[in-house]
Design a protein around this motif. Structure first.
Motif, PDB file in Angstrom:
ATOM      1  N   ALA A   1       1.018  -1.109   0.455  1.00  0.00           N
ATOM      2  CA  ALA A   1      -0.074   0.072  -0.097  1.00  0.00           C
ATOM      3  C   ALA A   1       0.454   1.498   0.088  1.00  0.00           C
ATOM      4  N   ARG A   2       1.497   1.063   0.639  1.00  0.00           N
ATOM      5  CA  ARG A   2       2.847   2.328   0.465  1.00  0.00           C
ATOM      6  C   ARG A   2       3.236   2.667  -0.453  1.00  0.00           C
ATOM      7  N   GLN A   3       3.889   1.970  -1.147  1.00  0.00           N
ATOM      8  CA  GLN A   3       5.163   1.631  -1.928  1.00  0.00           C
ATOM      9  C   GLN A   3       4.195   2.158  -3.450  1.00  0.00           C
ATOM     10  N   TYR A   4       2.146   1.506  -3.411  1.00  0.00           N
ATOM     11  CA  TYR A   4       1.746   2.872  -4.399  1.00  0.00           C
ATOM     12  C   TYR A   4       0.718   3.664  -4.098  1.00  0.00           C
ATOM     13  N   ASN A   5       1.305   3.750  -2.795  1.00  0.00           N
ATOM     14  CA  ASN A   5       0.208   4.578  -2.202  1.00  0.00           C
ATOM     15  C   ASN A   5      -1.277   4.946  -2.352  1.00  0.00           C
ATOM     16  N   VAL A   6      -1.844   3.635  -2.141  1.00  0.00           N
ATOM     17  CA  VAL A   6      -2.938   3.762  -1.688  1.00  0.00           C
ATOM     18  C   VAL A   6      -3.359   3.248  -0.764  1.00  0.00           C
ATOM     19  N   SER A   7      -4.126   3.032   0.444  1.00  0.00           N
ATOM     20  CA  SER A   7      -4.628   2.719   1.413  1.00  0.00           C
ATOM     21  C   SER A   7      -4.157   1.188   1.419  1.00  0.00           C
ATOM     22  N   ARG A   8      -4.493   0.416   2.863  1.00  0.00           N
ATOM     23  CA  ARG A   8      -4.446  -0.993   3.258  1.00  0.00           C
ATOM     24  C   ARG A   8      -6.309  -0.902   3.035  1.00  0.00           C
ATOM     25  N   SER A   9      -7.178  -0.076   3.392  1.00  0.00           N
ATOM     26  CA  SER A   9      -8.514  -1.130   3.008  1.00  0.00           C
ATOM     27  C   SER A   9      -8.830  -0.628   1.694  1.00  0.00           C
ATOM     28  N   ASP A  10      -8.482   0.164   0.700  1.00  0.00           N
ATOM     29  CA  ASP A  10      -8.060   0.014  -0.790  1.00  0.00           C
ATOM     30  C   ASP A  10      -8.198  -1.676  -1.070  1.00  0.00           C
ATOM     31  N   LEU A  11      -6.776  -1.990  -0.971  1.00  0.00           N
ATOM     32  CA  LEU A  11      -6.347  -2.958  -0.602  1.00  0.00           C
ATOM     33  C   LEU A  11      -7.788  -4.318  -0.813  1.00  0.00           C
ATOM     34  N   LEU A  12      -7.887  -3.873   0.685  1.00  0.00           N
ATOM     35  CA  LEU A  12      -9.300  -5.188   0.554  1.00  0.00           C
ATOM     36  C   LEU A  12     -10.602  -4.967   0.195  1.00  0.00           C
ATOM     37  N   SER A  13     -10.749  -3.307  -0.422  1.00  0.00           N
ATOM     38  CA  SER A  13     -11.780  -3.309  -0.564  1.00  0.00           C
ATOM     39  C   SER A  13     -12.314  -4.523  -1.961  1.00  0.00           C
ATOM     40  N   SER A  14     -13.021  -3.532  -2.526  1.00  0.00           N
ATOM     41  CA  SER A  14     -13.759  -4.034  -4.013  1.00  0.00           C
ATOM     42  C   SER A  14     -14.136  -3.782  -4.334  1.00  0.00           C
ATOM     43  N   ARG A  15     -13.134  -2.425  -4.541  1.00  0.00           N
ATOM     44  CA  ARG A  15     -12.749  -1.144  -5.910  1.00  0.00           C
ATOM     45  C   ARG A  15     -12.118  -2.193  -6.677  1.00  0.00           C
ATOM     46  N   ARG A  16     -12.732  -1.491  -7.976  1.00  0.00           N
ATOM     47  CA  ARG A  16     -11.993  -2.227  -9.190  1.00  0.00           C
ATOM     48  C   ARG A  16     -11.208  -1.380 -10.103  1.00  0.00           C
ATOM     49  N   THR A  17     -10.987  -0.223  -9.737  1.00  0.00           N
ATOM     50  CA  THR A  17     -10.027   0.524 -10.294  1.00  0.00           C
ATOM     51  C   THR A  17      -9.007   0.589 -11.061  1.00  0.00           C
ATOM     52  N   ALA A  18      -7.796   0.850 -11.825  1.00  0.00           N
ATOM     53  CA  ALA A  18      -6.530   0.306 -11.985  1.00  0.00           C
ATOM     54  C   ALA A  18      -5.456   0.455 -11.345  1.00  0.00           C
ATOM     55  N   ASN A  19      -5.718   2.122 -10.127  1.00  0.00           N
ATOM     56  CA  ASN A  19      -4.727   2.214  -9.200  1.00  0.00           C
ATOM     57  C   ASN A  19      -4.896   0.927  -8.312  1.00  0.00           C
ATOM     58  N   VAL A  20      -6.158   0.014  -7.998  1.00  0.00           N
ATOM     59  CA  VAL A  20      -6.010   0.048  -6.671  1.00  0.00           C
ATOM     60  C   VAL A  20      -5.858  -2.051  -7.354  1.00  0.00           C
ATOM     61  N   VAL A  21      -6.127  -2.196  -8.712  1.00  0.00           N
ATOM     62  CA  VAL A  21      -6.360  -3.664  -8.817  1.00  0.00           C
ATOM     63  C   VAL A  21      -5.060  -4.445  -9.280  1.00  0.00           C
ATOM     64  N   ARG A  22      -3.846  -3.149  -9.909  1.00  0.00           N
ATOM     65  CA  ARG A  22      -2.936  -3.916  -9.572  1.00  0.00           C
ATOM     66  C   ARG A  22      -2.210  -4.505  -8.517  1.00  0.00           C
ATOM     67  N   PRO A  23      -2.276  -3.006  -7.609  1.00  0.00           N
ATOM     68  CA  PRO A  23      -1.097  -3.567  -6.093  1.00  0.00           C
ATOM     69  C   PRO A  23      -1.989  -4.506  -5.502  1.00  0.00           C
ATOM     70  N   ARG A  24      -3.170  -4.322  -5.388  1.00  0.00           N
ATOM     71  CA  ARG A  24      -4.025  -6.077  -5.166  1.00  0.00           C
ATOM     72  C   ARG A  24      -3.210  -7.028  -5.497  1.00  0.00           C
ATOM     73  N   GLN A  25      -3.457  -7.068  -7.236  1.00  0.00           N
ATOM     74  CA  GLN A  25      -2.636  -8.221  -7.205  1.00  0.00           C
ATOM     75  C   GLN A  25      -1.096  -8.849  -7.184  1.00  0.00           C
TER      76      GLN A  25
END
Ligand code: ADP
Ligand code: MG
Length: 474
Positions: free
Chosen positions: A391-415
């Motif tokens: 999350a820190r590396q890609y500048n998103v929040s941890r809850s973004d990673l756990l969420s169901s959001r499918r925007t590109a800026n969280v999909v890749r970090p989540r993968q």
């Protein structure tokens, strides 16, 4: 008489007791003593004529058989009546401790108590108080000080430098550490450093036990105790081996007597006083009442220093023995925290270079010390850490990673995070799915495959992932 003889004798007695039963044994054999042996004859003694004739007429065969079970070459038992001479110590027991020029001669010795022809009270006391041998290499000069042993070293130094009559600052000084971390080295340094006016006695707990038991057998326990109490500094190593009720009681008395008399006691053991389960509670609390210092494991820097000193010392005797710096660093980095293994590693290199005449190389070192190498414990990576770092590396929040959001800026970090969870932990796909906001295991599998493929084609991503891995494993 040797330690072995006494051990054997005690086994013979056990055998005898088992055969005749406790009562008979106590009546006839309790006061039988081993006086020595000569060729095929073992010499025993008892205090009265009556005992002698009774044993001879009723138990002679049996006693011999018990001996033969231990020592088949004995074919005769000679039984004598001990004279009633009162056994006393020579009037003065002197512990020689002058700074003699030659280290080898500086073993702590008792003067005037020559072992007299094997057994006897004097030799028992002599043996017991003669101290355990000191290794001339184990001195303060060769003891390397580092973070893990600074305090223990300072305390030992302080004790070593004190003079008779000085206020005793910490008593007992109790040093504990795991195997091979320098306890014996420090204690012996302290014993070497003793000066002419102070009698320092270094004993292993085993020696203490043996001395006491031998003195009891020789009926000189009182003399033994008195002699022990003439010591200014009593150093006992490996206290965890002290066993047996009477020895412990005696140890307790000695400890109290010495401490109350303002004498210094120094003790080493592999665990803190509270963990010496077999010791009496009072002894434990007395031990804990002084200064208790732990020596930690040897850090890499300390290992490096120790190795350098060792290599330099070895070189004095073997001028051809050159250990290149990278080899020393390799050993310091890889060989376990244990000082004995460091010594072992260097000895192998020395042996190898002596035997083959080949120079010491990194390759040779790797081969020679392979089995001493500490298994690299892979750091256990936690899924939460992976999520945090990614999350820190890609500048998103941890809850973004756990969420169901499918925007590109969280999909890749989540993968990426799921991929790392699969490769750096032992978690199963369903478990990882659960930890990522309750996803299905097929979603995780898909993410892992996706990243695996990308890594092969996208070198920037590959590098990014390598960096993340390194951060997580540090
Ligand atoms: P312990 O008695 O704690 O089991 P030792 O004192 O026998 O350990 O140490 C094991 C080996 O490691 C010895 O060869 C010792 O000289 C060496 N060693 C341990 N610590 C140090 C140190 N600080 N400086 C130099 N050598 C050390
Ligand atoms: Mg030791």
């Amino acid at each position: 008489m040797t330690h072995m003889d006494l051990d054997r004798w005690s086994r013979v007695k056990d055998r005898l007791r088992a055969e005749v039963g406790d009562d008979v044994y106590a009546s006839w054999f309790a006061r039988m003593e081993l006086d020595g042996s000569e060729g095929d004859t073992v010499k025993l003694s008892v205090p009265t004529r009556f005992l002698k004739s009774w044993i001879q007429s009723h138990y002679a065969e049996r006693v011999l058989a018990c001996w033969q079970a231990e020592q088949p070459n004995f074919s005769r038992v000679e039984l004598t009546v001990r004279s009633a001479v009162i056994r006393t110590l020579p009037s003065k027991i002197k512990v020689m401790e002058t700074p003699a020029p030659q280290r080898e001669n500086r073993e702590i010795k008792l003067n005037g108590a020559q072992p007299r022809n094997g057994a006897g009270p004097i030799s028992a006391v002599h043996e017991a108080l003669g101290g355990s041998p000191l290794d001339p290499r184990l001195t303060f000069e060769t003891f390397v000080v580092g973070r893990s042993n600074t305090l223990a070293h300072a305390a030992a130094k302080q004790v070593a430098q004190a003079r008779r009559g000085d206020l005793v600052m910490f008593n007992p000084l109790y040093i504990h550490a795991g195997v091979g971390l320098g306890k014996t080295h420090l204690l012996q340094s302290l014993a070497w450093a003793g000066n002419a006016e102070r009698k320092v006695l270094y004993l292993t707990a085993e020696k203490f036990m043996y001395g006491f038991v031998a003195a009891l057998r020789a009926q000189t326990a009182l003399a033994f105790k008195e002699a022990l109490r003439t010591i200014d500094v009593l150093v006992i190593d490996d206290l965890q081996f002290l066993q047996g009720r009477s020895t412990q009681a005696e140890f307790c008395h000695t400890l109290n007597a010495l401490i109350d008399a303002g004498r210094q006691v120094v003790i080493a053991a592999d665990r803190p006083p509270s963990d010496l389960e077999s010791l009496d509670e009072r002894v434990r609390s007395r031990l804990a009442g002084g200064l208790v210092v732990e020596m930690g494991s040897l850090g890499e820097e300390l290992r490096l220093e120790i190795l350098k000193c060792r290599a330099a010392a070895a070189r004095q005797h073997h001028p051809d023995f050159d250990v290149p710096a990278p080899v020393i660093e390799f050993i310091a980095r890889t060989v376990t925290h244990n000082g004995r293994d460091l010594e072992g590693a260097l000895n192998r290199l020395l042996a190898h270079s002596k035997l083959t005449g080949q120079p010491v190389t990194l390759e040779m070192a790797e081969r020679e010390v392979r089995d001493l190498i500490r298994p690299q414990e892979p750091k256990r990576v936690k899924i939460e850490d992976i999520q945090r770092v990614v999350a820190r590396q890609y500048n998103v929040s941890r809850s973004d990673l756990l969420s169901s959001r499918r925007t590109a800026n969280v999909v890749r970090p989540r993968q990426v995070a799921m991929y790392l969870a699969k490769t750096l932990t032992l978690r199963s796909l369903p478990e990882i799915g659960r930890r990522f906001g309750g996803r299905d295991h097929t979603t995780v599998l898909h993410a892992v495959r996706k990243i695996e493929n990308l890594v092969n084609t996208d070198s920037a991503l590959a590098e990014e992932i390598e960096l993340l891995k390194r951060q997580l494993q540090e």
